[in-house]
Design a protein around this motif. Structure first.
Motif, short mmCIF file in Angstrom:
data_model
loop_
_atom_site.label_atom_id
_atom_site.label_comp_id
_atom_site.label_asym_id
_atom_site.label_seq_id
_atom_site.Cartn_x
_atom_site.Cartn_y
_atom_site.Cartn_z
N ARG A 1 -0.42 5.84 -10.86
CA ARG A 1 -1.33 6.28 -9.71
C ARG A 1 -1.32 5.84 -8.50
NH1 ARG A 1 -7.49 6.18 -11.06
NH2 ARG A 1 -6.94 7.21 -12.79
N PHE A 2 -0.72 4.54 -8.51
CA PHE A 2 -0.63 3.75 -7.02
C PHE A 2 0.73 3.69 -6.48
CE2 PHE A 2 -3.75 1.45 -9.75
CZ PHE A 2 -5.03 1.98 -9.07
N ASP A 3 1.77 4.64 -7.07
CA ASP A 3 2.90 4.73 -6.81
C ASP A 3 3.24 5.37 -5.42
OD1 ASP A 3 4.24 4.07 -9.26
OD2 ASP A 3 5.16 5.86 -9.55
N GLU A 4 4.14 4.76 -4.48
CA GLU A 4 4.55 5.59 -3.52
C GLU A 4 5.70 6.55 -3.90
OE1 GLU A 4 5.69 3.07 0.19
OE2 GLU A 4 5.25 1.61 -1.18
N ALA B 1 -5.70 -4.21 0.26
CA ALA B 1 -6.75 -4.79 1.39
C ALA B 1 -7.39 -3.61 1.85
CB ALA B 1 -5.77 -4.98 2.65
N ALA B 2 -7.21 -2.43 1.47
CA ALA B 2 -8.08 -1.07 1.97
C ALA B 2 -9.18 -1.06 0.88
CB ALA B 2 -7.64 0.26 1.88
N SER B 3 -9.11 -1.74 -0.31
CA SER B 3 -9.98 -1.76 -1.20
C SER B 3 -11.20 -2.82 -1.25
CB SER B 3 -9.53 -2.03 -2.77
OG SER B 3 -9.06 -3.30 -2.72
N GLY C 1 7.13 1.22 -5.42
CA GLY C 1 7.04 1.36 -3.95
C GLY C 1 8.38 1.14 -3.16
N THR C 2 7.94 1.18 -1.90
CA THR C 2 9.15 0.66 -0.88
C THR C 2 8.93 -0.61 -0.40
OG1 THR C 2 8.01 1.71 0.75
CG2 THR C 2 9.58 3.19 -0.51
N ALA C 3 7.85 -1.29 -0.18
CA ALA C 3 7.79 -2.51 0.79
C ALA C 3 6.61 -3.08 0.11
CB ALA C 3 7.79 -2.03 2.23
N VAL C 4 6.62 -4.54 0.33
CA VAL C 4 5.40 -5.32 -0.20
C VAL C 4 4.15 -4.99 0.76
CG1 VAL C 4 4.70 -7.64 0.15
CG2 VAL C 4 6.64 -7.43 -1.23
N SER C 5 4.43 -4.90 1.98
CA SER C 5 3.30 -4.51 2.86
C SER C 5 2.48 -3.45 2.55
CB SER C 5 3.75 -4.63 4.36
OG SER C 5 4.68 -3.65 4.49
N VAL C 6 3.28 -2.55 2.16
CA VAL C 6 2.33 -1.18 1.85
C VAL C 6 1.65 -1.41 0.51
CG1 VAL C 6 2.55 1.24 1.07
CG2 VAL C 6 4.23 -0.02 2.73
N HIS C 7 2.10 -2.08 -0.53
CA HIS C 7 1.08 -2.52 -1.71
C HIS C 7 -0.02 -3.44 -1.28
CE1 HIS C 7 4.47 -1.23 -4.37
NE2 HIS C 7 5.22 -1.78 -3.94
N LEU D 1 -9.08 -0.40 -7.06
CA LEU D 1 -8.36 0.26 -6.16
C LEU D 1 -8.28 1.96 -6.04
CD1 LEU D 1 -4.96 -1.79 -6.90
CD2 LEU D 1 -6.54 -2.35 -5.04
N THR D 2 -8.36 2.08 -4.82
CA THR D 2 -8.17 3.47 -4.45
C THR D 2 -6.93 3.93 -4.04
OG1 THR D 2 -10.58 3.53 -3.46
CG2 THR D 2 -9.10 5.31 -2.89
N PRO D 3 -6.36 4.87 -4.79
CA PRO D 3 -5.07 5.40 -4.52
C PRO D 3 -4.72 6.01 -3.09
CG PRO D 3 -5.96 6.61 -6.14
CD PRO D 3 -6.83 5.52 -6.07
N ILE D 4 -4.80 5.35 -2.01
CA ILE D 4 -5.00 5.95 -0.81
C ILE D 4 -3.66 6.75 -0.20
CG2 ILE D 4 -6.91 4.64 0.07
CD1 ILE D 4 -4.90 3.04 1.52
#
Length: 351
Positions: free
Chosen positions: A245-248, A88-90, A77-83, A215-218
């Motif tokens: 599946r969770f890649d940005e 959090a969304a799950s 990914g690109t940033a910790v907050s996105v991961h 986790l949902t790969p939103i």
């Protein structure tokens, strides 16, 4: 041919123009990383290899080896907050998230902004004993950004397991010098532009096989498909079976550099980096005490000192890069630092 020593590798790969004691803010790029980024940008300018997935795959595999997990458990990914936002969304509404007081915002805020989670904060040293049956997730940094204190991760993991809670550990201030086994935790997140020496815009998420199902790969796009080039239009028919599946969508130029930064650390060995970094931090701590200053206790490469924040300007005037965090003067040591760097900094602080 005899392997190069750490000193020889550093001399070949780094060219700091200051006394740089600020890796906890941003690591310095090795020469090989700079060259790879320039080459990737040039390729993009000429229309060649605009979709080069090789460096992304290499960086993923290298990071997996560094933190001790199969590469199938690593998302880029690109940033910790996105991961963290993905995690959090799950969580279901009303879930309790336990965090240390004053931990880094990227670890906490994605949970806090939901508004329907129960956030609970305790002192870092009380984290493990504060896990309770109602706790759904314990989220913390392995090494605190503000002052370098390290979490008692074995105790946290044991307490979470005893109460059926999942664990999330931010290894941003740890991976690259701290021997870290990501497989011991449900989730780990790591920004790689500090002690992993990679360009900004590169980060990693690890997910255990069991936790992956929660986790949902939103933010899954076409690159998260099992068959990437067969997933470019319409809903993705089959998401990747792995944590991919969770890649940005990865920034290719940044990952072109990350591949080489991580490879360098593997060549040197994390244990060798740890020994070097901790020796410098210990020398600095001892010097501070001899000057009458008391650093925050800890066995860390990050050394934070209350009461010295006002000296940051004098250090900057002497071309010494440190930072002020949580009101304290923070210095952080990594493989390109030397004993001379430590002693020069102590000389300035001595006036």
């Amino acid at each position: 041919m005899k392997p190069l020593t750490l000193t020889e590798v550093v001399a070949a790969e780094f060219a700091p123009e200051t006394t740089y004691l600020n890796t906890s803010s941003c690591g310095l790029s090795p020469r090989r990383t700079v060259a790879a980024v320039k080459a990737a940008a040039e390729q993009n300018a000429t229309g060649r290899d605009t979709f080069d997935f090789g460096p992304v795959a290499a960086a993923r595999a290298s990071f997996a080896r560094i933190v001790g997990v199969p590469e199938e458990r690593v998302a880029v990914g690109t940033a910790v907050s996105v991961h963290v936002g993905l995690i959090a969304a799950s969580l279901p509404a009303g879930a309790e998230v336990l965090c240390p007081e004053g931990d880094f915002s990227s670890v906490i805020n994605p949970f806090a902004v939901r508004g329907d989670l129960k956030m609970r904060y305790v002192p870092l040293e009380e984290l493990a004993e504060s896990v309770r049956p109602e706790t759904s997730l314990v989220a913390c940094s392995a090494v605190q950004s503000a002052d370098g204190r390290t979490a008692d991760l074995p105790a946290v993991r044991a307490a979470a397991a005893a109460h059926g809670a999942r664990t999330l550990v931010d290894a941003t201030q740890a991976a690259g010098w701290f021997p870290f086994d990501a497989g011991l935790f449900d989730y780990t997140v790591t920004g790689s532009y500090k002690y992993l020496l990679a360009p900004r815009g590169t980060s990693f998420l690890t997910v255990t096989e069991e936790a992956q199902e929660s986790l949902t790969p939103i933010h899954a796009g076409w690159l998260a498909g099992e068959d990437v080039w067969g997933s470019t239009y319409g809903p993705v028919g089959q998401l990747a079976r792995s944590a991919r599946r969770f890649d940005e969508p990865p920034p290719f130029v940044a990952y072109a550099g990350a591949e080489h930064s991580l490879a360098l650390l593997e060549e040197i060995g994390i244990e060798n980096v740890r020994e070097h970094d901790l020796a410098l931090a210990a020398r600095y701590r001892e010097g501070l005490v001899s000057l009458g200053h008391t650093p925050i206790p800890g066995d860390s490469v990050v050394v934070s000192v209350p009461g010295l924040a006002h000296r940051v300007d004098a250090l900057a005037a002497a071309d010494i890069a440190v930072s002020v965090r949580a009101g304290n003067l923070r210095a952080s040591f990594h493989l390109y630092n030397t004993i001379a760097d430590v002693d020069r900094t102590l000389d300035v602080l001595a006036g």
